[in-house]
Design an enzyme around this catalytic site. Structure first.
Site, PDB file in Angstrom:
ATOM      1  N   ASP A 154       3.650 -47.025  -6.475  1.00  0.00           N
ATOM      2  CA  ASP A 154       3.869 -48.365  -5.925  1.00  0.00           C
ATOM      3  C   ASP A 154       2.600 -49.204  -5.890  1.00  0.00           C
ATOM      4  O   ASP A 154       1.500 -48.697  -6.102  1.00  0.00           O
ATOM      5  CB  ASP A 154       4.479 -48.264  -4.513  1.00  0.00           C
TER       6      ASP A 154
ATOM      7  N   ASN B  28       8.593 -43.826   9.116  1.00  0.00           N
ATOM      8  CA  ASN B  28      10.013 -44.212   9.220  1.00  0.00           C
ATOM      9  C   ASN B  28      10.869 -43.554   8.128  1.00  0.00           C
ATOM     10  O   ASN B  28      12.007 -43.933   7.912  1.00  0.00           O
ATOM     11  CB  ASN B  28      10.165 -45.740   9.150  1.00  0.00           C
TER      12      ASN B  28
HETATM   13  C1  F6R Z   1       1.924 -44.520  -1.155  1.00  0.00           C
HETATM   14  C2  F6R Z   1       3.336 -44.348  -0.793  1.00  0.00           C
HETATM   15  C3  F6R Z   1       3.767 -44.222   0.617  1.00  0.00           C
HETATM   16  C4  F6R Z   1       2.876 -43.294   1.441  1.00  0.00           C
HETATM   17  C5  F6R Z   1       3.349 -43.283   2.891  1.00  0.00           C
HETATM   18  C6  F6R Z   1       2.447 -42.419   3.754  1.00  0.00           C
HETATM   19  O1  F6R Z   1       1.774 -44.620  -2.551  1.00  0.00           O
HETATM   20  O2  F6R Z   1       4.141 -44.338  -1.659  1.00  0.00           O
HETATM   21  O3  F6R Z   1       5.094 -43.750   0.653  1.00  0.00           O
HETATM   22  O4  F6R Z   1       2.907 -42.016   0.906  1.00  0.00           O
HETATM   23  O5  F6R Z   1       3.360 -44.584   3.401  1.00  0.00           O
HETATM   24  O6  F6R Z   1       1.196 -43.040   3.848  1.00  0.00           O
HETATM   25  P1  F6R Z   1      -0.043 -42.240   4.452  1.00  0.00           P
HETATM   26  O7  F6R Z   1      -0.302 -41.117   3.533  1.00  0.00           O
HETATM   27  O8  F6R Z   1      -1.182 -43.236   4.441  1.00  0.00           O
HETATM   28  O9  F6R Z   1       0.348 -41.795   5.816  1.00  0.00           O
END
Ligand code: F6R
Length: 261
Positions: free
Chosen positions: A67, A136
């Protein structure tokens, strides 16, 4: 789902790195799906260390990131382009033309989505998709109540995710509200999904993903329908699981070739 729980982040990282290394060593042209954010940071650092020790090479490897924020160009320090360059790409032998990220500044975002799906398909599909999970339950930036069969698309971040990601920006109003992300359906097409989750703040989402019903309320729960998903958790992230004894039973009874450590 295969659920692996370990006491330390180092032990979790070591298992994740073993899985990635196996794909890199056993495939001639491995295709990796990559995530950003804090969760895979240690894994990328370990992969860089393994590369420097001569244990793995990314030669021949193609990558697709999950993303990107809409409106942030590749040089923006909070863009996922920048994140990947500084945390992995600049330190290993990945061919830059084989690293694919969505262009959040494209003048035609829908065409960018279609083109990304095409590029994944031309590469032969993703062999191993690395994933984090949002508090979430989002995977990629597929927020609750979106389609569970979506393909790469433009999404609006939930207020919860905006709050969670504000820590990376100087001002919370700077967090883009629009993102471009692989869909849940795109993720489900990967041959192997590797989800990592660390910390108590992920425990509810982890429990819903693994033990809850398959529901758009928790997009990660769609991984229950995936044929090969490995989940690696630290103790705080695993603390709400009701069926932990079952996961540990399965791990204890694995054959040697089914083990990662
Ligand atoms: C990032 C992504 C998100 C993260 C998620 C967790 O490329 O696709 O789904 O994996 O928001 O973020 P962190 O690892 O910062 O807690």
């Amino acid at each position: 789902m295969e659920v692996i729980i370990r006491a330390t982040l180092d032990a979790c990282t070591s298992i994740a790195a073993t899985i990635v290394a196996k794909h890199l060593r056993e495939r001639k042209c491995p295709v990796l799906g990559l995530a950003t954010g804090s969760t895979p940071e240690r894994l990328y650092a370990e992969l860089i260390a393994m590369f420097r020790r001569g244990e793995i090479s990314f030669g021949g490897c193609t990558t697709f990131n999950l993303d990107e924020y809409v409106g942030l160009d590749a040089s923006h320090p909070q863009s996922y382009h920048y994140d990947m360059r500084t945390k992995l790409f600049d330190h290993v032998d990945l061919e830059p033309s084989r690293t694919h990220l969505l262009d959040g500044c494209s003048t035609d975002l829908r065409a960018e989505c279609r083109d990304y799906e095409q590029r994944i398909s031309t590469a032969g599909g993703i062999h191993l998709q690395i994933l984090g999970i949002g508090a979430n339950g989002h995977i990629g930036f597929n927020e609750p109540f979106g389609s569970l069969s979506s393909r790469t698309w433009v999404k609006i971040l939930s207020r919860r995710t905006l709050e969670d990601n504000a820590r990376y920006f100087q001002d919370r109003n700077d967090v883009p509200r629009q993102v471009i992300t692989m869909g849940v359906g795109t993720i489900l097409k990967a041959a192997h999904c590797l989800v990592m989750a660390f910390g108590r703040q992920k425990a509810e989402a982890v429990c819903q993903m693994i033990e809850g019903p398959v529901t758009a309320r928790c997009p990660a729960s769609a991984l229950q329908l995936h044929r090969r998903t490995t989940v690696i958790l630290d103790e705080p992230a695993a603390c709400l699981l009701q069926h932990r004894a079952d996961f540990e039973w399965i791990e204890r009874n694995k054959l040697p070739w089914q083990r990662y450590d």
